[in-house]
Motif scaffolding. Structure first.
Motif, short mmCIF file in Angstrom:
data_model
loop_
_atom_site.label_atom_id
_atom_site.label_comp_id
_atom_site.label_asym_id
_atom_site.label_seq_id
_atom_site.Cartn_x
_atom_site.Cartn_y
_atom_site.Cartn_z
N LEU A 9 7.00 -6.52 3.30
CA LEU A 9 7.28 -5.23 3.93
C LEU A 9 7.95 -4.27 2.96
O LEU A 9 7.67 -3.06 2.98
CB LEU A 9 8.19 -5.45 5.15
N PHE A 10 8.81 -4.79 2.09
CA PHE A 10 9.48 -3.95 1.10
C PHE A 10 8.45 -3.33 0.16
O PHE A 10 8.49 -2.12 -0.14
CB PHE A 10 10.48 -4.80 0.30
N VAL A 11 7.50 -4.14 -0.31
CA VAL A 11 6.47 -3.65 -1.23
C VAL A 11 5.59 -2.62 -0.52
O VAL A 11 5.27 -1.56 -1.08
CB VAL A 11 5.62 -4.81 -1.76
N TRP A 12 5.19 -2.94 0.72
CA TRP A 12 4.36 -1.99 1.47
C TRP A 12 5.08 -0.65 1.64
O TRP A 12 4.48 0.42 1.46
CB TRP A 12 4.02 -2.58 2.83
N GLY A 13 6.36 -0.71 1.99
CA GLY A 13 7.13 0.52 2.18
C GLY A 13 7.28 1.31 0.89
O GLY A 13 7.17 2.54 0.89
N ALA A 14 7.51 0.60 -0.23
CA ALA A 14 7.62 1.29 -1.52
C ALA A 14 6.31 1.98 -1.88
O ALA A 14 6.30 3.12 -2.38
CB ALA A 14 8.02 0.30 -2.61
N CYS A 15 5.18 1.31 -1.62
CA CYS A 15 3.87 1.91 -1.90
C CYS A 15 3.62 3.11 -0.99
O CYS A 15 3.02 4.10 -1.42
CB CYS A 15 2.77 0.86 -1.71
N MET A 16 4.07 3.03 0.26
CA MET A 16 3.94 4.17 1.16
C MET A 16 4.77 5.35 0.67
O MET A 16 4.35 6.51 0.77
CB MET A 16 4.35 3.77 2.58
N ASP A 17 5.96 5.06 0.15
CA ASP A 17 6.77 6.12 -0.45
C ASP A 17 6.00 6.83 -1.56
O ASP A 17 5.94 8.06 -1.63
CB ASP A 17 8.06 5.54 -1.04
N ILE A 18 5.41 6.03 -2.44
CA ILE A 18 4.66 6.60 -3.57
C ILE A 18 3.48 7.43 -3.07
O ILE A 18 3.21 8.53 -3.56
CB ILE A 18 4.17 5.47 -4.50
N ARG A 19 2.78 6.90 -2.07
CA ARG A 19 1.64 7.62 -1.50
C ARG A 19 2.06 8.97 -0.93
O ARG A 19 1.31 9.95 -0.97
CB ARG A 19 0.98 6.77 -0.42
N ASN A 20 3.28 9.01 -0.36
CA ASN A 20 3.80 10.24 0.23
C ASN A 20 4.63 11.07 -0.75
O ASN A 20 5.39 11.94 -0.33
CB ASN A 20 4.64 9.89 1.47
N LYS A 21 4.46 10.75 -2.03
CA LYS A 21 5.12 11.50 -3.11
C LYS A 21 6.64 11.43 -3.04
O LYS A 21 7.35 12.36 -3.41
CB LYS A 21 4.65 12.96 -3.13
#
Length: 204
Positions: A122-134
Motif C-alpha cells: 500500500l505504501f508503494v501504491w500510494g507513493a506511485c499515486m503521489d507521483i502520478r498526481n505530480k
C-alpha cells in the motif's frame, strides 16, 4: 506548518474497517490466530483461506500496535487516494501477493502473520499515486521504501523488533508486498490508459 489529515469518511472508512477487523480478530484469542495464520503445511492441506487471513492476525499486542501505527502513517500520508472499496481491494491483493510470494519463493518460511507485507504494498501504491498526481515527494517515499527493503534483504531483520513481537521479522514478506503494490499500480495505470485510448473510438 499544520498538516491536514484526510478525515473525510470516503478517505478514512477503509482503513478504519481494516483496523477494526484486526483488533476484533486479536481479541478473539490465540485459537483464531492459529486458524487464520499463513501456515505452509495447512495450505498444502488446502486451507487456502490462509493466503488472505494470515495478513489479518498478529503474534501479540506489540505486533498489533506496530502494524496499527504503520496503518495510521499510511492513511495520514495517502488517505486522499483511498476510497473504501478501493482500499479494501488493494489491501487484499497486496496481502494475496505477499502470501503467494512466500509460498512459491520462500519455502523455508513456514508461518507468517501480520499486516506488514500488505502495508509495504500500500505504501508503494500510494507513493506511485503521489507521483502520478505530480506530488513529487512521492519519489522520495518510493526511494525510501526501496532502500528499506533492500537494506533488510542485505542485512537481515531487526533482533529488537523480533524480540518485541515474539517472532522473526518476515523480511521476505516486505519484499513481496512491495513488489505487489508496484505491480498493482502499473496494472491499474495501464488499464486506465487503455480505457482512455479506446473510449474516443467507441464514441466515434
Amino acid at each position: 506548518m499544520i498538516v491536514a489529515l484526510p478525515l473525510k469518511p470516503q478517505f478514512s472508512l477503509g482503513p478504519l474497517i481494516l483496523l477494526a477487523t484486526v483488533f476484533l480478530l486479536f481479541l478473539s484469542g490465540s485459537a483464531t490466530t492459529e486458524l487464520l495464520a499463513y501456515d505452509r503445511y495447512a495450505l498444502e492441506s488446502l486451507e487456502t483461506w490462509r493466503l488472505l487471513s494470515g495478513n489479518l492476525v498478529h503474534t501479540n499486542g506489540y505486533h498489533l500496535l506496530l502494524n496499527s501505527a504503520g496503518l495510521f502513517f499510511l492513511w495520514a500520508l495517502h488517505g486522499e487516494h483511498y476510497r473504501p472499496m478501493l482500499f479494501i481491494k488493494l489491501f487484499l491483493w497486496c496481502g494475496l501477493g505477499t502470501s503467494l510470494g512466500i509460498y512459491y519463493l520462500s519455502p523455508s518460511l513456514i508461518w507468517y502473520v501480520g499486516l506488514s507485507g500488505a502495508l509495504h504494498g500500500l505504501f508503494v501504491w500510494g507513493a506511485c499515486m503521489d507521483i502520478r498526481n505530480k506530488i513529487y515527494s512521492g519519489v522520495l517515499l518510493l526511494l525510501g521504501i526501496v532502500a528499506k527493503v533492500g537494506w533488510e534483504q542485505w542485512q537481515g531483520s531487526s533482533d529488537e523488533v523480533a524480540d518485541l513481537i515474539g517472532a522473526s521479522v518476515a523480511i521476505d514478506a516486505h519484499l513481496y508486498g512491495t513488489v505487489s503494490g508496484l505491480a498493482l499500480f502499473i496494472l491499474m495505470w495501464a488499464m486506465s490508459a487503455l480505457y482512455v485510448a479506446i473510449k474516443p473510438k467507441q464514441a466515434a
